[in-house]
Design an enzyme around this catalytic site. Structure first.
Site, PDB file in Angstrom:
ATOM      1  N   ASP A 141       0.983  -1.291  -0.210  1.00 34.27           N
ATOM      2  CA  ASP A 141      -0.012  -0.012  -0.054  1.00 34.27           C
ATOM      3  C   ASP A 141       0.726   1.273   0.103  1.00 34.27           C
ATOM      4  O   ASP A 141       1.857   1.226   0.652  1.00 34.27           O
ATOM      5  CB  ASP A 141      -0.909   0.082   1.111  1.00 34.27           C
ATOM      6  CG  ASP A 141      -1.886   1.024   1.024  1.00 34.27           C
ATOM      7  OD1 ASP A 141      -2.772   0.908   0.760  1.00 34.27           O
ATOM      8  OD2 ASP A 141      -1.614   2.288   1.666  1.00 34.27           O
ATOM      9  N   ILE A 142       0.524   2.340  -0.916  1.00 38.10           N
ATOM     10  CA  ILE A 142       1.300   3.322  -0.959  1.00 38.10           C
ATOM     11  C   ILE A 142       0.942   4.334   0.134  1.00 38.10           C
ATOM     12  O   ILE A 142      -0.206   4.529   0.609  1.00 38.10           O
ATOM     13  CB  ILE A 142       1.088   4.276  -2.218  1.00 38.10           C
ATOM     14  CG1 ILE A 142       1.262   3.428  -3.399  1.00 38.10           C
ATOM     15  CG2 ILE A 142       1.908   5.580  -2.356  1.00 38.10           C
ATOM     16  CD1 ILE A 142       0.905   4.058  -4.692  1.00 38.10           C
TER      17      ILE A 142
ATOM     18  N   GLU B 163      -4.891   2.149  -4.406  1.00 37.33           N
ATOM     19  CA  GLU B 163      -3.386   2.370  -4.066  1.00 37.33           C
ATOM     20  C   GLU B 163      -2.680   1.162  -3.656  1.00 37.33           C
ATOM     21  O   GLU B 163      -1.577   1.045  -3.171  1.00 37.33           O
ATOM     22  CB  GLU B 163      -2.959   3.455  -3.379  1.00 37.33           C
ATOM     23  CG  GLU B 163      -3.235   3.560  -1.955  1.00 37.33           C
ATOM     24  CD  GLU B 163      -4.622   4.067  -1.535  1.00 37.33           C
ATOM     25  OE1 GLU B 163      -4.910   4.418  -0.306  1.00 37.33           O
ATOM     26  OE2 GLU B 163      -5.488   4.018  -2.428  1.00 37.33           O
TER      27      GLU B 163
END
Length: 399
Positions: free
Chosen positions: A272-273, A312
């Protein structure tokens, strides 16, 4: 309406505008036509060659090798000419067939030339036979064979049939006018035969070209269908933005995995960003899309089977890795993304990711979902502990 339809179909047979080909199509067609008619050419050459050898032997035997009569000498001359023609056609045919160069066009010309010689020869033999017989079977057999089985262009076949018929007809009429014999029936039969043979030859020419063009059209449509199918399949199984596998293909992949009966450790990594919402707010969604593409490219470079799992979030699957290898792979994801030096919304820091991962045996959908659930829990821990780190799911992690 039915009559109009029939007329249209009939005129299509010789509509030469529809049979025009490009230079590349002509080259391919010549190869196909040469292969299709070559076997009939060799059959004709072999048959005529053997027949001439028999005829020569018969004339020599019949005349006790003296050839004392004019007719025997004429027959012998005709047989020798045709024998020489067969020998020359065979030599050239073998030479060009096994040549390394493209000789398709030369071979088609050779086939047509030999058949023209055969027609002229048959007309001569038939005319000379007609002094004592009403039989035109030699010319009839040759004309039908050439028309039905050998590919010849209309500008060759039509003049040849007309010239042969004109010569045969002139000789027959001369016999009739000189009172040698009544040739009316033979004249009518030869004219009818020539018309039929010319029509058959024209039909073979047009049908071979039309079939070839239809075949090319079908191939082109099949190619377009295949390309469209591949395009639709790609669109169905890939994320439109990043080009990664999507969740639809994830379902297909795991079903194939279960059917394969493979066993061993399966490791799933959910990436996950960090602070991606703030990134979008700071730089806009266009820049956000570019960021997602960069992350996707980086994950593909790292390896494994990579999916876009959500907005994301990305999912990576690794097979048959040891615990140390799995830990190293998870840490490598974090460090590799950070090394891309993508500008982040946090001043003085580069964009980073958090990774949660879990490993185990996956033999059915329930076990796969369990691995995803565990990796998601580990991802939550990574974010809670400060982000930009990889966390393995441990039993106590979920407590």
């Amino acid at each position: 309406m039915e009559k109009i339809g029939r007329k249209r179909d009939y005129t299509m047979i010789f509509n030469t505008k529809e049979l025009v080909m490009t230079s590349e199509q002509e080259r391919l067609f010549r190869k196909k036509a040469r292969a299709a008619t070559g076997k009939y050419f060799w059959a004709a050459v072999l048959f005529v060659l053997v027949f001439q050898i028999y005829n020569i032997g018969y004339v020599l035997y019949y005349t006790e090798f003296r050839l004392g009569t004019e007719s025997s000498r004429i027959y012998m001359t005709l047989y020798v000419i045709m024998l020489a023609g067969c020998a020359a056609a065979s030599a050239l045919g073998l030479l060009w067939t096994f040549s390394k160069k493209d000789r398709d066009w030369a071979l088609l010309i050779l086939y047509a030339a030999f058949c023209c010689l055969l027609l002229f020869w048959s007309a001569c033999v038939t005319l000379y036979d007609h002094r004592v017989s009403d039989n035109i079977s030699v010319y009839m057999t040759s004309a039908i064979y050439v028309a039905g089985l050998i590919y010849m262009r209309p500008k060759v076949s039509v003049p040849v049939f007309l010239i042969c018929e004109a010569g045969l007809l002139a000789g027959l009429l001369q016999m009739d006018l000189n009172g040698i014999k009544d040739t009316y029936g033979s004249c009518v039969n030869s004219v009818g035969l020539t018309i039929v043979a010319a029509f058959i030859s024209l039909y073979r020419w047009s049908s071979m070209r039309r079939d070839f063009l239809n075949h090319l059209e079908i191939e082109e449509k099949n190619r377009m269908i295949t390309e469209q199918s591949e395009k639709l399949s790609y669109m169905a199984n890939h994320d439109a933005l990043t080009g990664l596998w999507n969740r639809n293909y994830l379902n297909e992949w795991k079903e194939n995995f279960f059917k394969s009966g493979k066993e061993g450790q399966v490791s799933v990594f959910i990436t996950d960003i960090d602070y991606f919402k703030q990134y979008n707010d700071a730089f806009g969604h266009v820049k956000g899309d570019e960021c997602l593409k960069k992350i996707a490219d980086a994950l593909q470079e790292i390896g494994g089977i990579v999916f876009r799992f959500g907005g994301e979030e990305f999912l990576c699957i690794e097979l048959n890795k040891t615990a140390d290898q799995v830990d190293s792979a998870a840490e490598r994801i974090c460090r590799y993304i950070e090394a891309q030096q993508i500008e982040s919304a946090v001043p003085g820091r580069y964009l980073s990711v958090s990774v949660g991962y879990s490993s185990g045996v996956m033999q059915n959908d329930t076990e796969f979902r369990m691995l995803l659930h565990e990796a998601d829990k580990a991802l939550y821990e990574a974010k809670r502990n400060g982000r930009n780190q990889a966390v393995r799911f441990e039993q106590e992690t979920g407590d």
